[in-house]
Design a protein around this motif. Structure first.
Motif, PDB file in Angstrom:
ATOM      1  N   ILE A   1      -9.723  56.690  46.858  1.00 16.19           N
ATOM      2  CA  ILE A   1      -8.685  56.850  45.855  1.00 16.19           C
ATOM      3  C   ILE A   1      -9.072  55.983  44.668  1.00 16.19           C
ATOM      4  CG2 ILE A   1      -6.833  57.445  47.454  1.00 16.19           C
ATOM      5  CD1 ILE A   1      -5.888  54.568  47.344  1.00 16.19           C
ATOM      6  N   GLU A   2      -8.615  56.356  43.474  1.00 12.61           N
ATOM      7  CA  GLU A   2      -9.018  55.614  42.293  1.00 12.61           C
ATOM      8  C   GLU A   2      -8.014  55.783  41.171  1.00 12.61           C
ATOM      9  OE1 GLU A   2     -12.736  57.203  40.984  1.00 12.61           O
ATOM     10  OE2 GLU A   2     -11.971  59.232  40.760  1.00 12.61           O
ATOM     11  N   ARG A   3      -8.027  54.834  40.251  1.00 12.40           N
ATOM     12  CA  ARG A   3      -7.258  54.977  39.019  1.00 12.40           C
ATOM     13  C   ARG A   3      -7.980  55.961  38.113  1.00 12.40           C
ATOM     14  NH1 ARG A   3      -4.878  49.148  37.041  1.00 12.40           N
ATOM     15  NH2 ARG A   3      -4.584  48.192  39.093  1.00 12.40           N
ATOM     16  N   ARG A   4      -7.214  56.800  37.422  1.00 11.89           N
ATOM     17  CA  ARG A   4      -7.799  57.754  36.487  1.00 11.89           C
ATOM     18  C   ARG A   4      -7.339  57.471  35.049  1.00 11.89           C
ATOM     19  NH1 ARG A   4     -10.032  62.657  38.249  1.00 11.89           N
ATOM     20  NH2 ARG A   4     -11.133  62.255  40.192  1.00 11.89           N
ATOM     21  N   GLY A   5      -7.039  56.238  34.755  1.00  8.40           N
ATOM     22  CA  GLY A   5      -6.581  55.853  33.427  1.00  8.40           C
ATOM     23  C   GLY A   5      -5.782  54.572  33.519  1.00  8.40           C
ATOM     24  N   THR A   6      -5.322  54.083  32.395  1.00  7.45           N
ATOM     25  CA  THR A   6      -4.577  52.822  32.362  1.00  7.45           C
ATOM     26  C   THR A   6      -3.129  53.007  31.920  1.00  7.45           C
ATOM     27  OG1 THR A   6      -5.380  52.429  30.095  1.00  7.45           O
ATOM     28  CG2 THR A   6      -6.648  51.465  31.912  1.00  7.45           C
ATOM     29  N   LYS A   7      -2.819  54.127  31.247  1.00  7.58           N
ATOM     30  CA  LYS A   7      -1.458  54.343  30.767  1.00  7.58           C
ATOM     31  C   LYS A   7      -0.584  54.903  31.882  1.00  7.58           C
ATOM     32  CE  LYS A   7      -2.935  55.249  26.008  1.00  7.58           C
ATOM     33  NZ  LYS A   7      -2.958  56.244  24.890  1.00  7.58           N
ATOM     34  N   PRO A   8       0.709  54.542  31.888  1.00  5.52           N
ATOM     35  CA  PRO A   8       1.610  55.078  32.911  1.00  5.52           C
ATOM     36  C   PRO A   8       1.690  56.603  32.849  1.00  5.52           C
ATOM     37  CG  PRO A   8       2.630  53.234  31.752  1.00  5.52           C
ATOM     38  CD  PRO A   8       1.387  53.576  31.000  1.00  5.52           C
ATOM     39  N   GLN A   9       1.912  57.212  34.021  1.00  2.91           N
ATOM     40  CA  GLN A   9       2.108  58.656  34.109  1.00  2.91           C
ATOM     41  C   GLN A   9       3.445  58.897  34.805  1.00  2.91           C
ATOM     42  OE1 GLN A   9      -0.718  60.997  36.473  1.00  2.91           O
ATOM     43  NE2 GLN A   9       0.965  62.420  36.849  1.00  2.91           N
ATOM     44  N   GLY A  10       4.482  59.149  34.011  1.00  2.31           N
ATOM     45  CA  GLY A  10       5.807  59.328  34.575  1.00  2.31           C
ATOM     46  C   GLY A  10       6.252  58.075  35.306  1.00  2.31           C
ATOM     47  N   GLU A  11       6.584  58.220  36.588  1.00  2.36           N
ATOM     48  CA  GLU A  11       7.016  57.081  37.390  1.00  2.36           C
ATOM     49  C   GLU A  11       5.845  56.251  37.910  1.00  2.36           C
ATOM     50  OE1 GLU A  11       9.541  58.482  40.485  1.00  2.36           O
ATOM     51  OE2 GLU A  11      10.735  59.738  39.161  1.00  2.36           O
ATOM     52  N   LEU A  12       4.622  56.768  37.748  1.00  4.42           N
ATOM     53  CA  LEU A  12       3.449  56.049  38.250  1.00  4.42           C
ATOM     54  C   LEU A  12       2.964  55.035  37.216  1.00  4.42           C
ATOM     55  CD1 LEU A  12       1.368  59.004  39.772  1.00  4.42           C
ATOM     56  CD2 LEU A  12       2.997  57.510  40.938  1.00  4.42           C
ATOM     57  N   PRO A  13       2.439  53.887  37.668  1.00  8.24           N
ATOM     58  CA  PRO A  13       1.910  52.909  36.707  1.00  8.24           C
ATOM     59  C   PRO A  13       0.631  53.392  36.023  1.00  8.24           C
ATOM     60  CG  PRO A  13       1.472  52.208  38.969  1.00  8.24           C
ATOM     61  CD  PRO A  13       2.376  53.397  39.057  1.00  8.24           C
ATOM     62  N   PHE A  14      -0.071  54.347  36.655  1.00 11.33           N
ATOM     63  CA  PHE A  14      -1.296  54.929  36.092  1.00 11.33           C
ATOM     64  C   PHE A  14      -1.611  56.185  36.895  1.00 11.33           C
ATOM     65  CE2 PHE A  14      -2.243  51.155  38.705  1.00 11.33           C
ATOM     66  CZ  PHE A  14      -2.692  51.772  39.855  1.00 11.33           C
ATOM     67  N   PRO A  15      -2.390  57.116  36.335  1.00  9.23           N
ATOM     68  CA  PRO A  15      -2.772  58.314  37.096  1.00  9.23           C
ATOM     69  C   PRO A  15      -3.650  57.961  38.295  1.00  9.23           C
ATOM     70  CG  PRO A  15      -3.176  58.607  34.741  1.00  9.23           C
ATOM     71  CD  PRO A  15      -2.897  57.155  34.955  1.00  9.23           C
ATOM     72  N   ILE A  16      -3.525  58.750  39.356  1.00 10.85           N
ATOM     73  CA  ILE A  16      -4.261  58.525  40.601  1.00 10.85           C
ATOM     74  C   ILE A  16      -5.159  59.721  40.879  1.00 10.85           C
ATOM     75  CG2 ILE A  16      -4.034  58.259  43.110  1.00 10.85           C
ATOM     76  CD1 ILE A  16      -3.132  55.847  41.716  1.00 10.85           C
ATOM     77  N   GLY A  17      -6.349  59.453  41.389  1.00 10.32           N
ATOM     78  CA  GLY A  17      -7.243  60.504  41.850  1.00 10.32           C
ATOM     79  C   GLY A  17      -7.640  60.277  43.290  1.00 10.32           C
ATOM     80  N   LEU A  18      -7.811  61.334  44.030  1.00 10.19           N
ATOM     81  CA  LEU A  18      -8.314  61.268  45.398  1.00 10.19           C
ATOM     82  C   LEU A  18      -9.524  62.178  45.506  1.00 10.19           C
ATOM     83  CD1 LEU A  18      -4.920  61.491  45.581  1.00 10.19           C
ATOM     84  CD2 LEU A  18      -5.437  60.950  47.959  1.00 10.19           C
ATOM     85  N   ALA A  19     -10.511  61.788  46.295  1.00 12.53           N
ATOM     86  CA  ALA A  19     -11.729  62.594  46.433  1.00 12.53           C
ATOM     87  C   ALA A  19     -12.256  62.502  47.856  1.00 12.53           C
ATOM     88  CB  ALA A  19     -12.794  62.141  45.451  1.00 12.53           C
ATOM     89  N   ALA A  20     -12.809  63.612  48.311  1.00  6.24           N
ATOM     90  CA  ALA A  20     -13.515  63.666  49.593  1.00  6.24           C
ATOM     91  C   ALA A  20     -14.782  64.481  49.368  1.00  6.24           C
ATOM     92  CB  ALA A  20     -12.642  64.314  50.661  1.00  6.24           C
ATOM     93  N   VAL A  21     -15.923  63.843  49.525  1.00  2.92           N
ATOM     94  CA  VAL A  21     -17.205  64.458  49.184  1.00  2.92           C
ATOM     95  C   VAL A  21     -18.131  64.390  50.396  1.00  2.92           C
ATOM     96  CG1 VAL A  21     -19.257  64.215  47.721  1.00  2.92           C
ATOM     97  CG2 VAL A  21     -16.977  63.854  46.749  1.00  2.92           C
TER      98      VAL A  21
END
Length: 837
Positions: free
Chosen positions: A537-557
């Motif tokens: 899981i990772e941050r995808r930015g620094t600005k808040p996204q709605g109720e989230l403090p920052f956008p979230i990304g998940l990946a499975a490779v």
């Protein structure tokens, strides 16, 4: 002589009669005299629906269907179908209902005798007496280019895989395009050319291929070429019409003007792709009107004849050379794997010859398409397409259904109001729970990325609500899908497609993508046994996204793509040419072969060649390493300070014309803050992130004395020939961050196999990246310049020899900064390329 044998005619007529005269499709086998000897029913329905079946007919067979009207004249749709089938070696015919008449639209293509290429003659096309030199109006002797063209010609003749590293200035695009064109003209067989960067695509389509087409035309031959982009790049006229209808109920008021602007553009564009729009619209608008494969009715669409996407696909199917990017190629590969379709059209038309330019990106691009990625932003956008502030697909469909008063419509209206709209609100709440907990977890770890290992299954975050939240989110998304399918089933009772059925098609597409997101969440957070997967899981930015403090990304490779790429790509395609300026680390291809599966037996490798650059690097380039500056790892502050000094003093010596390349955005920001006030407007300062990359490059070229500070996207795929670029400063050796999830997993795998990860992965990766960065400077035989590497580990560590072995043979200076500066000043004075006296 009847083409239908009697028993076949009876079988066809009986099947059509059983279908009450509706359309039936058959696959037919032909005998030695071309008569239809055996038929098999493959579908009952329109022939375009049949084409959705993978591998419906094999090469040498014929697809038959009846026209219920009895009129055997092929429609425009029939002609389009016939063209696609013929491209795959399949014939196409139409029969009447009693099978007494047969109209063959296209015969089964006869296998052609393959013509081999004369490798010497192909190479000579690039010589001084060849047609290309005539069209160019000049000739530059490039032995490496001719050698490469001969290797490619041999690969076309004999098949197999070739790794051809072409140094800067070889002219590799001509070296592979000339034999590819020659092969197409001799054998009527296309080549797919895949690139990583838009810049190279534009060079091939806008410059190289038109010039070569003129050269061949001067000999009376006329090769064709086309560029094919992904679906999302093209405007969909049906979706545009849908967005404009219903009082613009699908888009927010603030975007109504953008929709109308796109509508006006649609009337005058011949291309219909996003790049043809002068001012690109916000993604919120383009997402509503762009082509999408899972929403497209294909031949049933009333706009099919004008469709920009299918016009591009028809050009692609007819082209001798088809240019795509690695992402589209990887999408095609993923579809072919899923469908086990290795013969017919998928995302791309069928092909047997492939050139992978910028081939060093293959592994990373394939990982993106053969794994799963989910973002909080993407889920919010999908839910917003269903409903947002009273707009969206569900409210629009509700309004449409409410206009008709019948039992089925009323039941669907009730379902929308009482179940589907509340389900969207419920999904938003569950989404906020799941992604909020993941954001909190990242903040508690004080990390931008967090790798999920087997131990994550026991993390307290599950008891804190992640488990229940994930289950609830999956459940509500399933409920949405079932509800949409129920509404769709009711509407399909209508004979004619209308706006409502199109809305339901859109709904189905969104729900399918939400289901894909749900599957991605489960694969990342709750993996099942199977092939090893790297999850994070990772941050995808620094600005808040709605109720989230920052956008979230998940990946499975997938951890190991080597066997996948070997089995699905290199073993399937008859000829594969992999080329780049950086494939070999220190002249050795083992690292690349291990990563993409070319080391696995049995091998189809034919060539592994390094084709040297024609440039005189010893004369054109000075490579310097200051030995008295701080180690970037041991003392970051001192290293930044030294880097600022070098930038300012080199700029004074060269009068600007400088790239400064960093390995992290944080370092770029720190140095920018110190350099900006120090230059005080003396030289234009261009910084990545302060404008689009193409705009920064254009301003850099035009200024002639600018200083550009950039990170990863400027290390390769950037071409600035001439005096505008005369200094290249590399802030640090470009080692991958060993704690980055995918890198860490690959290092662990090597350690488990008894190999040192630093030696076998990090060092060769850094060597290739360093060579890419170095290659930005000298682009023509008249370019001159200085490269300064601000990391003395390359001369103090044992692994430095491997890194140095990968670099061009420029004159080297290693010593204190004052010595390096003096050498640079002398170089600029000698070449007349520095600051004016």
């Amino acid at each position: 002589m009847s083409r239908l044998l009697p028993d076949v005619r009876e079988r066809v007529a009986a099947e059509i009669d059983a279908a009450r005269g509706r359309e039936v499709s058959f696959v037919a086998d032909l005998d030695a005299e071309g008569r239809i000897a055996v038929v098999e029913v493959v579908a009952r329905g329109t022939v375009d629906a049949v084409l959705a079946l993978p591998g419906v007919a094999a090469r040498g067979q014929m697809l038959l269907h009846n026209h219920p009207s009895g009129v055997l004249e092929p429609s425009q749709a029939d002609l389009s179908v016939a063209a696609r089938l013929h491209d795959g070696g399949v014939g196409f015919g139409i029969v009447n209902n009693d099978a007494t008449e047969l109209y063959v639209v296209v015969e089964v293509p006869k296998p052609k005798t393959r013509a081999t290429l004369d490798a010497v003659a192909v190479a000579q096309l690039l010589g001084g007496a060849g047609p290309i030199a005539d069209v160019l109006g000049q000739y530059e002797d490039r032995p490496s280019q001719r050698d490469m063209a001969a290797y490619v010609a041999d690969l076309y003749n004999d098949g197999g895989v070739g790794l051809l590293e072409a140094g800067t200035g070889v002219g590799k695009s001509f070296a592979y395009l000339v034999p590819a064109i020659r092969w197409a003209l001799e054998n009527a067989e296309r080549t797919v050319v895949s690139t990583n960067t838009i810049n190279l695509q534009e060079q091939l389509i806008g410059k190289d291929l038109p010039l070569l087409a003129r050269a061949f035309a001067s000999q009376g031959e006329h090769p064709t070429f086309a560029l094919l982009k992904g679906w999302h790049n093209y405007l969909c006229l049906a979706r545009l019409e849908l967005a404009r209808g219903g009082q613009m109920s699908l888009v927010e008021d603030q975007w109504l003007g953008e929709v109308e602007r796109i509508s006006a553009w649609a009337e005058r564009t011949s291309d219909g792709s996003l790049s043809d729009l002068a001012d690109q619209p916000p993604s919120e608008v383009w997402d509503e009107v762009s082509a999408e494969p899972d929403l497209c009715p294909r031949l049933k669409c009333p706009h099919f004849e004008r469709c920009f996407l299918f016009a591009a696909r028809r050009r692609a199917a007819d082209a001798d050379i088809l240019v795509v990017n690695h992402h589209l190629l990887a999408s095609d590969l993923a579809v072919r794997r899923a469908q086990e379709n290795w013969q017919d059209a998928a995302v791309l038309p069928p092909y047997r010859r492939l050139i992978l330019d910028e081939g060093h990106h293959l592994e990373d691009t394939a990982a993106q398409h053969l794994g799963a990625q989910v973002t909080s932003w993407g889920v919010v956008r999908l839910l917003g397409r269903l409903e947002r502030n009273g707009r969206g697909l569900l409210p629009t469909l509700l309004s449409e259904l409410a206009q008709a008063d019948d039992l089925l419509n009323n039941a669907s209206v009730d379902l929308l109001r009482t179940d589907l709209l509340p389900a969207v609100a419920d999904a938003r709440r569950r989404y906020a729970t799941v992604f909020g907990l993941l954001a909190d977890h990242l903040m508690s770890m004080q990390a931008m990325q967090f790798r999920l290992t087997d131990e994550f299954a026991n993390d307290p975050v599950w008891e804190a609500g992640l488990g229940v939240g994930l289950d609830d989110l999956v459940r509500v998304l399933t409920r949405l899908g079932e509800g949409v399918e129920l509404v769709a089933d009711r509407l399909e009772l209508s004979e004619e497609p209308d706006r409502r059925s199109q809305l339901v098609g859109e709904l189905r597409g969104v729900v399918r993508r939400l289901q894909t997101a749900s599957d991605g969440l489960l694969l990342t957070l709750r993996p099942q046994p199977g092939a090893p997967v790297v999850r994070w899981i990772e941050r995808r930015g620094t600005k808040p996204q709605g109720e989230l403090p920052f956008p979230i990304g998940l990946a499975a490779v997938p951890l190991d793509l080597a066997p996948v790429l070997k089995e699905s790509l290199f073993d399937r395609i008859e000829t594969v040419v992999v080329t780049s300026a950086t494939l070999a680390a220190g002249g050795d291809f083992r690292f690349y072969k291990d990563r993409v599966g070319l080391s696995l037996p049995p091998t189809r490798m034919r060539y592994e060649e390094v084709l040297p650059s024609p440039f005189d690097f010893a004369e054109q380039c000075l490579f310097a390493v200051p030995s008295d500056l701080a180690d970037p790892r041991a003392d970051q502050v001192a290293h930044d300070r030294g880097l600022v000094t070098v930038i300012l003093e080199l700029a004074q010596a060269s009068d600007g014309g400088m790239f400064v390349l960093f390995t992290s955005h944080a370092a770029l920001r720190r140095v920018t803050g110190a350099v900006r006030p120090a230059i005080a407007g003396r030289w234009p300062l261009l910084v990545q992130g302060e404008g689009p990359r193409d705009l920064l490059l254009r301003r850099f070229r035009e200024a002639g004395s600018a200083i550009l500070l950039g990170t990863d996207s400027f290390w390769e795929g950037v071409d600035v020939p001439g005096r505008s670029l005369r200094v290249l400063v590399l802030a640090k050796l470009p080692f991958k961050v060993p704690t980055e999830p995918l890198t860490a997993a690959r290092l662990e795998r090597l350690e488990a196999d008894g190999k040192d990860g630093f030696t076998h992965y990090l060092v060769p990766q850094a060597a290739l990246k360093l060579k890419q960065g170095f290659g930005r400077l000298i682009r023509t035989t008249t370019d001159v310049g200085v490269v300064v590497l601000m990391d003395h580990r390359i001369v103090t560590k044992r692994y430095g020899e491997r890194l140095l072995a990968s670099l061009p043979p420029a004159r080297r200076v290693v010593g204190p900064w004052v010595t390096v500066r003096a050498a640079a000043e002398e170089f600029f004075e000698r070449h007349g390329s520095g600051a004016p006296a």
